[in-house]
Scaffold this active site. Structure first.
Site, PDB file in Angstrom:
ATOM      1  N   GLY A 142       0.779  -1.232   0.000  1.00 35.60           N
ATOM      2  CA  GLY A 142       0.000   0.000   0.000  1.00 35.60           C
ATOM      3  C   GLY A 142       0.804   1.273   0.000  1.00 35.60           C
ATOM      4  N   THR A 143       2.127   1.190  -0.155  1.00 37.46           N
ATOM      5  CA  THR A 143       2.944   2.399  -0.112  1.00 37.46           C
ATOM      6  C   THR A 143       3.149   3.028  -1.484  1.00 37.46           C
ATOM      7  OG1 THR A 143       4.881   0.938  -0.132  1.00 37.46           O
ATOM      8  CG2 THR A 143       4.163   1.789   2.000  1.00 37.46           C
ATOM      9  N   GLY A 144       2.609   2.439  -2.548  1.00 38.28           N
ATOM     10  CA  GLY A 144       2.624   3.087  -3.855  1.00 38.28           C
ATOM     11  C   GLY A 144       3.700   2.610  -4.796  1.00 38.28           C
ATOM     12  N   THR A 158       3.516   0.158  -7.209  1.00 36.68           N
ATOM     13  CA  THR A 158       2.969   0.037  -8.567  1.00 36.68           C
ATOM     14  C   THR A 158       2.608   1.406  -9.127  1.00 36.68           C
ATOM     15  OG1 THR A 158       2.086  -2.136  -7.945  1.00 36.68           O
ATOM     16  CG2 THR A 158       1.226  -1.136  -9.953  1.00 36.68           C
ATOM     17  N   GLU A 161     -12.730  -1.177  30.642  1.00 33.78           N
ATOM     18  CA  GLU A 161     -12.234  -0.075  29.812  1.00 33.78           C
ATOM     19  C   GLU A 161     -11.951   1.172  30.651  1.00 33.78           C
ATOM     20  OE1 GLU A 161     -11.347  -0.902  27.018  1.00 33.78           O
ATOM     21  OE2 GLU A 161     -12.458  -2.773  26.841  1.00 33.78           O
ATOM     22  N   HIS A 178      -8.437   0.750  32.043  1.00 37.36           N
ATOM     23  CA  HIS A 178      -7.416   1.117  31.058  1.00 37.36           C
ATOM     24  C   HIS A 178      -7.277   2.639  30.967  1.00 37.36           C
ATOM     25  CE1 HIS A 178      -6.442  -2.782  29.533  1.00 37.36           C
ATOM     26  NE2 HIS A 178      -7.642  -3.039  29.039  1.00 37.36           N
TER      27      HIS A 178
END
Length: 665
Positions: free
Chosen positions: A240-242, A244, A460, A463
């Site tokens: 997904g970093t470009g 292509t 939650e 946390h």
């Protein structure tokens, strides 16, 4: 003049008529195949019908003695004689049965028989003596019928196999003689192109590829100096970093023919096809030089030729060998530049990565905050947004996002705005799209009992409060008891304020305390523990192990890395490994990891016991509204806006551990 115009018009008409007609549609090309298939069905139907009609009559098979007996008793009604040769005859016809009740089952009391007899004078006299017998001699020749019955099934089987096999061949390689032809698709410079303006967040990668483009545009400039352009460039980086997209932009900027192919297109079911396709692809490329060959996902064909336990893959190795020779062999010609993309450079063969083949390795990493802002500017052009949308805020709140993730974020925001019947996407849609891409969509349809909702709320809340009390923890983004993504019950979400590449020991210690906050809250509120803290315990164990074994953050174990693995090549890389330390050291490591987690648990117990009122207040508020963002939580509990704490002299700075961005119940 008019005559000339008319003459030109006539010529134009004639020229138009001479133009080649467009290629027939795919349906017309499939007509011969359909005709063959239809004819095969017709022949099959006729054969089945013929065999069925031939065998549908219920004949009684007789021996010659049976026939002579029935003939002597006068039961034979008709006798059709078909000579096989001078003495042997086929006989069939009708007879009446002497068995009680058998003739009643047949039509008109007549049954059918057939036999094969040696025709003697006795049989001839008996047939002639019985005037009631209808005797007929027919010169039947059964050889044609038998031939058809034998050949027809063979023809049908061959026809079906030919139809299926020819179709497979055409689908695989567009004809039997084109198996070895390259499947690369050539993109001409005149086609619709992508330029560097469409690529954002990869400035260094674009700079490195500009040299390749300059060489393709003006190779003489480099040759005069004596420089040699790289023969190949390998684009590496997470998905997904470009990679292509950058290759497409190189093709658009260079204005030269661009051959695009995937690594999996080389490997076929037949041996030797991949190597042949490699040679054919380079042959075509040399004819169009200067040009670019782009191989996407090259790890499909360029994996290391290491055999291991399971042996090698001969077809893939032949293809890789052909690729290595074409890239830097005896017949290599200049003007053909190869660009490949992969997100698994660790599995590539070393011979493929050496200088002279892939001279330049270009890394496309996850974008920083500046790169994310540039990527958002590119993708935001396609949708309508409100004036309140602040792209700087979105870029700052999306650390770790790739270019594909940011494009998905923009698209999800547009889809959400369309579902809400809005004319443009606002900041609320952008925030919800960011949360959906990062943590998953809310699952409000899940039915949760009141008891589990209450346990989740306190979990939650534990946390959250521990995170607010720890000075080096990441800021709270949102707290919810609605299941979201992989969280089965609730989630506490954190978002760092800036990109971080290291973590100090104090930050990791606080992270452990935050992870233990959920379990501590359950014990304090209900004097009971549940399985909801399993993922927190797993994550805390991983962080503590990294601190002890990798980051050197344990005073007892010292600044030494434990766990270096030595593999035995002849058995396989990941099959047999040794830890590299003794059993006593392993026990000390386990004790140190346990001490870190126990210390974090004790610390969270103390924090929540001292702030029991805030724990109850936040848990009850979550039961009421289900979701609170960070600002609402701080306002409710009386905490000021948290600022990022940076230690004056951090004890240790090490590569970032996989910091938990989400704590699930």
């Amino acid at each position: 003049m008019n005559g000339n115009k008319d003459y030109n018009k006539d010529n134009n008409v004639k020229e138009d008529k001479k133009k080649p007609s467009p290629p027939p549609p795919s349906s017309a090309r499939k007509t011969p195949q359909m005709a063959i298939f239809v004819w095969l069905l017709i022949f099959l139907s006729l054969g089945v019908l013929f065999v069925y009609n031939h065998n549908k009559k219920d004949f009684s098979e007789w021996e010659q003695t049976k026939f002579e007996k029935e003939l002597s008793e006068g039961n034979i009604l008709t006798a059709n004689l078909s000579p096989e040769n001078d003495r042997v005859f086929y006989v069939d016809g009708k007879y009446k049965s002497s068995v009680p009740g058998e003739a009643a089952q047949a039509e008109n009391g007549e049954l059918l028989y057939k036999t094969k007899v040696v025709y003697t004078e006795k049989i001839d006299e008996m047939l002639r003596s019985h005037a009631a017998i209808v005797r007929k001699i027919e010169n039947k020749d059964p050889w044609f019928k038998n031939l058809v019955l034998m050949i027809l099934p063979v023809i049908l089987i061959i026809g079906v196999f030919y139809f299926l096999f020819s179709r497979q061949i055409k689908m695989a390689g567009k004809g039997a003689m084109q198996f070895g032809k390259s499947k690369a698709r050539m993109i001409l410079p005149s086609d619709k192109k992508i330029t560097f303006n469409d690529v954002a967040g990869a400035d260094e990668a674009k700079e490195e590829t500009k040299e390749i483009i300059d060489f393709l545009k003006d190779p003489l400039k480099f040759k005069l100096i004596g420089g040699r352009i790289p023969k190949g460039a390998l684009l590496m980086g997470p998905p997904g970093t470009g990679k292509t997209l950058l290759a497409k932009a190189i093709a658009g900027e260079a204005e030269v023919p661009f051959f695009s192919i995937s690594g999996s297109d080389f490997v076929e079911m037949f041996v030797g096809v991949g190597a042949s396709r490699v040679r054919d692809m380079f042959e075509q490329a040399r004819k169009h030089a200067p040009c670019i060959i782009f191989i996407d996902e090259i790890d499909a064909v360029g994996r290391s030729r290491f055999s291991g336990i399971g042996g090698g893959h001969d077809e893939r190795e032949q293809t890789l060998n052909a690729l290595l020779v074409e890239m830097d062999g005896l017949e290599t010609q200049e003007g053909v530049i190869i660009i490949a993309a992969t997100n698994r450079p660790d599995v590539l063969d070393p011979a493929l990565l050496r200088p002279g083949r892939f001279d330049r390795q270009i890394v496309l990493d996850l974008p920083d905050i500046k790169g994310r802002r540039q990527i958002l500017d590119v993708h935001i052009k396609g949708i309508k947004i409100d004036a309140d949308v602040n792209l700087d805020t979105i870029a700052r709140g999306t650390p770790g996002f790739s270019g594909a993730d940011l494009a998905n974020l923009i698209n999800e925001a547009a889809l959400l705005a369309a579902r809400l019947d809005k004319k443009a996407a606002g900041m609320s849609e952008m925030e919800e799209a960011r949360d959906k891409v990062r943590w998953g969509r809310e699952r409000k349809s899940r039915k949760v009992s009141d008891r589990e909702r209450k346990i989740t709320a306190f979990h939650e809340a534990g946390h959250t409060i521990v995170s607010l009390l720890c000075p080096n923890s990441e800021p709270i983004h949102k707290v919810t008891i609605i299941p979201r993504g992989m969280a089965y019950l609730g989630a506490t979400m954190h978002l760092p304020e800036e990109d971080r590449y290291t973590q100090s020991r104090s930050e990791l210690i606080d992270e452990l305390a935050v992870l233990m906050g959920g379990r501590s809250a359950e014990q304090i509120a209900f004097n009971e523990i549940t399985s909801g803290a399993s993922s927190d315990i797993e994550h805390a164990t991983k962080i503590a192990k990294l601190m002890v074994c990798t980051f050197g953050m344990s005073s007892k174990m010292g600044t030494m890395q434990y766990g270096s693995r030595e593999g035995h090549i002849y058995l396989g890389r990941d099959i047999v490994k040794s830890e590299g330390f003794s059993e006593e050291t392993a026990r000390e490591i386990d004790l140190e990891i346990k001490a870190l987690i126990d210390s974090a648990k004790k610390r969270s117990d103390t924090m929540l016991t001292e702030n029991r009122y805030k724990l109850d207040l936040l848990a009850n508020k979550l039961l009421e509204v289900e979701t609170l963002d960070g600002a609402e939580v701080r306002k409710l509990l009386g905490f000021e806006e948290k600022k990022t704490a940076v230690p004056a002299a951090p004890e240790v700075s090490a590569p970032a551990a996989p910091a938990p961005e989400i704590k699930t119940a």
